[in-house]
Enzyme design. Structure first.
Site, short mmCIF file in Angstrom:
data_model
loop_
_atom_site.label_atom_id
_atom_site.label_comp_id
_atom_site.label_asym_id
_atom_site.label_seq_id
_atom_site.Cartn_x
_atom_site.Cartn_y
_atom_site.Cartn_z
N CYS A 23 4.30 2.03 11.26
CA CYS A 23 5.23 2.65 10.13
C CYS A 23 5.70 4.14 10.76
O CYS A 23 6.63 4.67 10.16
CB CYS A 23 4.39 3.10 8.96
SG CYS A 23 3.93 1.50 8.08
N GLN A 81 -6.79 -1.31 5.99
CA GLN A 81 -7.24 -1.82 6.90
C GLN A 81 -8.53 -2.43 6.83
O GLN A 81 -9.25 -3.10 7.66
CB GLN A 81 -7.15 -0.77 8.04
CG GLN A 81 -6.10 -0.32 8.47
CD GLN A 81 -5.32 -1.28 9.21
OE1 GLN A 81 -5.85 -2.58 9.64
NE2 GLN A 81 -3.78 -1.05 9.24
N THR A 141 9.73 -7.03 -12.85
CA THR A 141 9.61 -8.56 -13.03
C THR A 141 8.47 -8.73 -11.92
O THR A 141 8.75 -8.20 -10.53
CB THR A 141 10.77 -9.15 -12.45
OG1 THR A 141 11.98 -8.76 -13.92
CG2 THR A 141 10.74 -10.79 -12.77
N SER A 155 -2.82 -3.73 0.77
CA SER A 155 -1.77 -4.66 1.14
C SER A 155 -2.30 -5.95 1.45
O SER A 155 -3.40 -6.27 2.05
CB SER A 155 -0.86 -4.29 2.10
OG SER A 155 0.09 -3.22 1.64
N ALA A 156 -1.36 -7.01 0.94
CA ALA A 156 -1.80 -8.47 1.24
C ALA A 156 -1.39 -8.69 2.98
O ALA A 156 -2.12 -9.41 3.72
CB ALA A 156 -0.85 -9.44 0.52
N HIS A 157 -0.57 -8.11 3.54
CA HIS A 157 0.05 -8.81 4.93
C HIS A 157 -1.03 -8.26 5.98
O HIS A 157 -0.76 -8.70 6.77
CB HIS A 157 1.26 -8.14 4.94
CG HIS A 157 1.54 -6.82 5.57
ND1 HIS A 157 1.78 -6.64 6.83
CD2 HIS A 157 1.57 -5.65 4.72
CE1 HIS A 157 1.78 -5.11 6.85
NE2 HIS A 157 1.81 -4.60 5.50
N ASN A 173 -6.26 3.24 10.58
CA ASN A 173 -5.31 2.16 11.12
C ASN A 173 -5.22 2.16 12.65
O ASN A 173 -4.90 1.35 13.31
CB ASN A 173 -4.05 2.08 10.43
CG ASN A 173 -3.35 3.47 10.62
OD1 ASN A 173 -3.91 4.60 10.04
ND2 ASN A 173 -2.35 3.51 11.02
N ALA A 175 0.73 -1.22 -0.02
CA ALA A 175 0.11 -0.01 -0.04
C ALA A 175 0.87 1.27 0.04
O ALA A 175 0.50 2.28 -0.69
CB ALA A 175 -0.93 -0.09 1.16
N THR A 176 2.05 1.28 0.57
CA THR A 176 2.99 2.49 0.58
C THR A 176 3.36 2.68 -0.83
O THR A 176 3.10 3.82 -1.17
CB THR A 176 4.20 2.23 1.62
OG1 THR A 176 3.87 1.97 3.00
CG2 THR A 176 5.12 3.30 1.28
#
Length: 372
Positions: free
Chosen positions: A330, A178, A242, A199-201, A150, A70-71
């Site tokens: 962050c 979130q 890539t 984001s995935a995490h 968040n 996301a960043t």
């Protein structure tokens, strides 16, 4: 140890890890190759992951651009729109309760000739859509408002905000990191929403992968912007480089699992939150106050102030049994700008802790708070 810092990051699910390992060890081809099986298989895996994420978001597959998180998505979007549309205006609107990955980009843009309006927020971190409407000018090119905060869990009314932006002819971006995988959302139904980051995490996928969703225009083409990276032209030229196939596959699998369990997970997170609030209220009574709202929020996120106790000292004492945080991972070295934006002074900010659950947290584990 009870892990309650899921708004910072989540543990990867075993199913996600197993699928990723295949594309690290066996299916290691570059999807841009296309002339041999390993490349063709990798290309198919990326396509399937894109399909899985777009289904979770209810977006068109062609609108999903994979990034490193996301960043990066926020940086691509804010800088890309600012550069591409600078001839139309140099005014951007955001809020004082945004993630640092938006606020610091806005500060960078201010240093480069742009003007940014930072909207005030209410006691739970939400903007007022009427104030937004009044802030939009002829030279406004972009509005960026976080969907789910968040640190507090509060949800902004993105549909109302999108309606305002659509009526004014202004692009709207939201950092939805979130909320994706935690609450139902439908990209296709919010017409005034132009861009979305995630984001995935944050949903039990891998770190190092995310997405930027870009609305197609009336001609079926993505809204144009200046790319942050130039190179091989991957991802419609928006994000060259890539493909990190194993990470993309992991994000797709995490999205599939989240989508299949969304209703069940939301209910469980709400029950976990209610139980923790009940225990904390019974045990600490007048010695605590809740910074989070109880409604219109991400389930499973609680921000609580322990009156008279320094949050860093308390977290260190709790660390052998409970993992939590003072706020955004962050910007952990700074007092929370979000809590200051909602009106807390520095002393109150330094007494506040965020607890954030996972749908895989067991209800009985919450009883550990009774022993504090």
């Amino acid at each position: 140890m009870l892990y309650l810092d899921n708004s910072a990051t989540t543990p990867i699910l075993p199913e996600v890890k197993d699928k990723m390992i295949t594309y690290l060890s066996e299916e290691y081809g570059n999807p841009s190759g296309k002339y041999y099986d390993l490349a063709i298989n990798a290309e198919a895996a990326v396509k399937e992951a894109r399909k899985q994420l777009s289904k979770l978001l209810n977006a068109d597959e062609k609108e999903v651009i994979f990034t490193s998180g996301a960043t990066e998505s926020n940086n691509i979007l804010l800088k890309g729109v600012a550069h591409y549309y600078s001839s139309q205006g140099k005014h951007i609107i955001t809020s004082k309760a945004e993630h640092s990955a938006v606020l610091e980009v806005c500060e960078y843009l201010e240093e480069n000739g742009f003007e940014v309006t930072y909207l005030d927020v209410d006691q739970f971190g939400r903007i007022n859509s009427e104030e937004l409407k009044n802030a939009i000018r002829q030279d406004t090119i972009l509005v960026s408002i976080i969907w789910g905060n968040n640190e507090l869990g509060s949800l902004n009314d993105i549909e109302a905000i999108a309606h305002v932006c659509e009526g004014k002819g202004v692009f709207l971006h939201t950092d939805a990191t979130q909320v994706v995988g935690k609450i139902p959302l439908s990209w296709k139904d919010i017409k005034g929403l132009s861009f979305l980051s995630c984001s995935a995490h944050k949903m039990h996928g891998p770190k190092g992968v995310g997405a930027l969703v870009i609305r197609k225009d009336r001609y079926g083409k993505l809204i144009p912007l200046t790319p942050l990276f130039h190179g091989g032209g991957q991802e419609e030229g928006i994000r060259s480089g890539t493909y990190s196939v194993h990470n993309i596959v992991g994000m797709g699998e995490a999205a599939r699992i989240a989508n299949n369990n969304l209703e069940k997970n939301t209910k469980h997170l709400t029950l976990l939150e209610d139980r923790l609030i009940e225990i904390l209220t019974e045990k600490f009574s007048d010695n605590i106050t809740f910074n989070s709202d109880r409604t219109n929020k991400i389930p499973g996120v609680i921000n609580v102030r322990f009156i008279g106790l320094n949050n860093e000292v308390l977290l260190k004492k709790l660390s052998p049994i409970i993992a939590a945080s003072t706020g955004s991972a962050c910007s952990s070295a700074k007092p929370s700008h979000v809590l200051q934006a909602i009106g807390l002074d520095l002393k109150e900010v330094r007494e506040s802790i965020r607890f954030s659950f996972s749908p895989y947290t067991n209800m009985e584990d919450v009883n550990i708070f009774k022993e504090l």
